[in-house]
Structures are given as structure tokens and as C-alpha cells.
Design an enzyme around this catalytic site. Structure first.
Site, PDB file in Angstrom:
ATOM      1  N   GLY A  43      35.002  47.521  43.084  1.00 41.47           N
ATOM      2  CA  GLY A  43      33.565  47.380  42.856  1.00 41.47           C
ATOM      3  C   GLY A  43      33.119  48.394  41.795  1.00 41.47           C
ATOM      4  CB  SER A 110      39.463  47.520  40.167  1.00 40.39           C
ATOM      5  OG  SER A 110      38.423  47.153  39.308  1.00 40.39           O
ATOM      6  CD1 TRP A 111      34.967  51.596  43.626  1.00 41.23           C
ATOM      7  CD2 TRP A 111      34.429  52.748  41.782  1.00 41.23           C
ATOM      8  NE1 TRP A 111      34.335  52.751  44.025  1.00 41.23           N
ATOM      9  CE2 TRP A 111      33.994  53.479  42.917  1.00 41.23           C
ATOM     10  CE3 TRP A 111      34.208  53.274  40.513  1.00 41.23           C
ATOM     11  CZ2 TRP A 111      33.346  54.707  42.819  1.00 41.23           C
ATOM     12  CZ3 TRP A 111      33.562  54.506  40.413  1.00 41.23           C
ATOM     13  CH2 TRP A 111      33.130  55.207  41.554  1.00 41.23           C
ATOM     14  CG  ASP A 265      42.983  44.201  34.130  1.00 39.58           C
ATOM     15  OD1 ASP A 265      41.831  43.764  33.951  1.00 39.58           O
ATOM     16  OD2 ASP A 265      43.274  45.013  35.021  1.00 39.58           O
ATOM     17  CG  HIS A 298      41.033  43.298  37.197  1.00 36.79           C
ATOM     18  ND1 HIS A 298      41.269  44.624  36.882  1.00 36.79           N
ATOM     19  CD2 HIS A 298      40.096  43.307  38.188  1.00 36.79           C
ATOM     20  CE1 HIS A 298      40.505  45.402  37.632  1.00 36.79           C
ATOM     21  NE2 HIS A 298      39.791  44.628  38.432  1.00 36.79           N
TER      22      HIS A 298
END
Length: 321
Positions: A43, A110-111, A265, A298
Site C-alpha cells: 500500500g 512494495s510499500w 515491474d 510487480h
């Protein structure tokens, strides 16, 4: 490479009050006396999913998963108050202390990789190692690539609806324009923007467009938390100096680290993972492994990415708590 482990139950779950405002939901799974590993979701604002625990061998790991402030089952929903990178880092420490864990492996994509780096660079003494995927360090150039100008060159048909949700006179700074609406009083506009923002990101998450994955944006509760919290973090630069996580990578060079990156990605392009790898010592640091997968994008839910993450967790079985 190994597939995800078969589904297994949660051993223990609850809510931990981390402030006068926020209560975070957490789960413990696997072996009660196993090697601790904490899962940090993406996120920000994405929340955990049932499959997230299936990277970890339940006979070996004591896995801990939690919904970050404002996300998933944590309360209050979609709240931005006292919700920053450093509040989340403090929450990870509070959860570790609450569960009486001395040290743990940190796993994030990711986040989640951003938060894993922020946490480990602040508390390296609490980390046994890191497993990172789809590296995102919240540098301004990374944000502009995806949310303003760059990724649109590859996906113009998906970008146009994302851009069209904002009046033309404000399209020069789409992140700020979205943030203004996602934090405004017009509930109809807020939900419209939450869906448009979330649909743009979900559309590009896999190498092959996945309509079912995009459909998540149609869930207003999920989309609102996702879009509000993301835009809140992004317009504020994560409350850290631009490039800070790369510059401070030397603080964790001594830890065993596996980086898993999809070659294609588009959300978090490979250059960021390469910059991190070099900052950690690159080929000169035998404790850091860089895996770039040439057939994937991704999402952690692409088969090759899933398998590489399971492999990384299995490799870390040699680490003792």
C-alpha cells in the site's frame, strides 16, 4: 522453486492499542515456538490477506501478520491522523514487545519493503534478516514515474481514466489533486477518486493484465483506505529525506538479505532494487542476494514471484532466533 504452503489456520489473533486513536489487528500463525518472522503488507493501506501467511513453513516459522494503521481490520478505518512511516515503525516495535519476541526476520514487498527498510535501519539489532520484494523507497522520482509521468507511456489506455478524474487545471500535480479530494467533504467525489486511483495501480500490478485483480478497486471500503492512505504518505514524502532509505542502507549491510524483483515491474521499476543492492555492497556483499525474475511484474501473486519468496523463506530456515 517451491509453491505456497497449503492453507493453515491462525493460532492467535487480536487487537493491540498502539495509541489513544489507533488499534492494530494482528495474527500469529505456524509454530508457537518457531523462528519469528513478521509480514509487512503493501500500500500503504492494503491490509493483509489470508494467502500472505502461506509463504512461511508453518512447522518452522512463528509468523506474525498485522494490518497497519487505518488498514484492513485495524481501527479507525482509513484514518490519517497520527499515521506516518514512523508511527508504523513504532507499531512494529510495540507488537514485537507485546508478543515477547527478541528478534525476527522482516518480510515486506512494495510499500512493505519501504517499511521493512525504515524499521530495520532504525532497529537493526531486532532483525535476523530481511526478505524484500518489488523495492519501493518513496523517492520523488519513483512517485512521479508512476503517478504523474512515465508509466503512462506504457499504459495510456489505463492512465487516461486515472487522469480524467481530476480537472484539467489540476492535472500538473495528480497526487496532490487526488489527496485534496480523498480528504475532502464530498463523499461522492471521494469514492470516485478512491476507485480511480486504486484501479490505476491494480491494473499495472501484474505483467499480464488481470481483470479480477482490478476488480478490487470496486470495493469502496478497501479502495478508500488504499487510496487515502497512499496519497497521504506520498504527498508527504513518507516524512523522511528524499533518498534516505538508500543512503542509510549501510546500517543493515551486516544482515542476510534477499531481494526479489520482477524485471517488468512497472509499479516499482527494477532500478530502485538495483540502487538498494548497490548500496548494500552489491556483489561484494555475500550476505545479500539479488534475484531478478525476467518473466514477471510487480505483484507478489504472480507464480514465479510467489515461488521465489517461498524459496527465500525456506533458505532463511538456517537462521536461528
Amino acid at each position: 522453486m517451491a509453491p505456497l504452503y497449503e492453507a493453515f489456520p491462525v493460532l492467535n489473533s487480536g487487537h493491540l492499542e498502539v495509541s489513544s486513536i489507533h488499534s492494530i489487528y494482528y495474527e500469529e500463525c505456524g509454530a508457537p515456538n518457531g523462528v519469528p518472522i513478521v509480514y509487512l503488507h503493501g500500500g500503504p493501506g492494503g491490509g493483509i490477506e489470508d494467502t500472505d501467511r502461506q509463504y512461511f513453513d508453518p512447522s518452522h516459522y512463528r509468523s506474525v501478520l498485522f494490518d497497519q494503521r487505518g488498514s484492513g481490520k485495524s481501527t479507525p478505518h482509513a484514518s490519517l491522523e497520527d499515521n506516518t512511516t514512523w508511527h508504523l515503525v513504532s507499531d512494529i516495535e510495540a507488537l514485537r514487545e507485546h508478543l515477547k519476541i527478541e528478534k525476527w526476520i522482516v518480510f515486506g514487498g512494495s510499500w512493505g519493503s519501504t517499511l521493512a527498510l525504515a524499521y530495520s535501519e532504525k532497529h537493526p539489532e531486532r532483525c535476523l534478516g530481511l526478505i524484500l520484494r518489488g523495492i519501493f523507497t518513496l523517492r520523488r522520482e519513483e512517485l512521479l514515474w508512476f503517478y504523474q509521468k512515465g508509466a503512462d507511456m506504457l499504459f495510456p489506455d489505463f492512465y487516461d481514466p486515472y487522469k480524467a478524474a481530476i480537472p484539467e487545471e489540476e492535472q500538473g500535480d495528480l497526487m496532490q489533486a487526488y489527496y485534496k479530494r480523498l480528504t475532502g467533504d464530498n463523499e461522492e467525489e471521494k469514492l470516485k477518486c478512491a476507485e480511480a486511483w486504486s484501479r490505476w495501480e491494480n491494473s499495472l500490478s501484474k505483467l499480464i493484465i488481470d481483470p479480477k485483480y482490478i476488480e478490487r478497486a470496486e470495493n469502496p471500503q478497501w479502495a478508500l483506505a488504499f487510496a487515502r492512505i497512499e496519497s497521504h504518505f506520498f504527498v508527504n514524502g513518507g516524512w523522511m529525506k528524499d533518498g534516505q532509505l538508500i543512503e542509510d542502507a549501510h546500517k543493515i549491510k551486516h544482515l542476510p538479505i534477499v531481494i526479489v524483483q520482477g524485471r517488468y515491474d512497472v509499479v516499482c521499476p527494477a532500478k530502485t532494487s538495483w540502487d538498494l543492492y548497490k548500496a548494500l555492497g552489491g556483489a561484494g556483499n555475500s550476505g545479500v542476494e539479488y534475484k531478478i525474475l525476467n518473466e514477471y511484474g510487480h505483484s507478489a501473486h504472480e507464480p514465479g514471484i510467489e515461488e521465489a519468496l517461498v524459496d527465500a523463506a525456506n533458505k532463511f530456515k538456517s537462521i536461528k532466533a
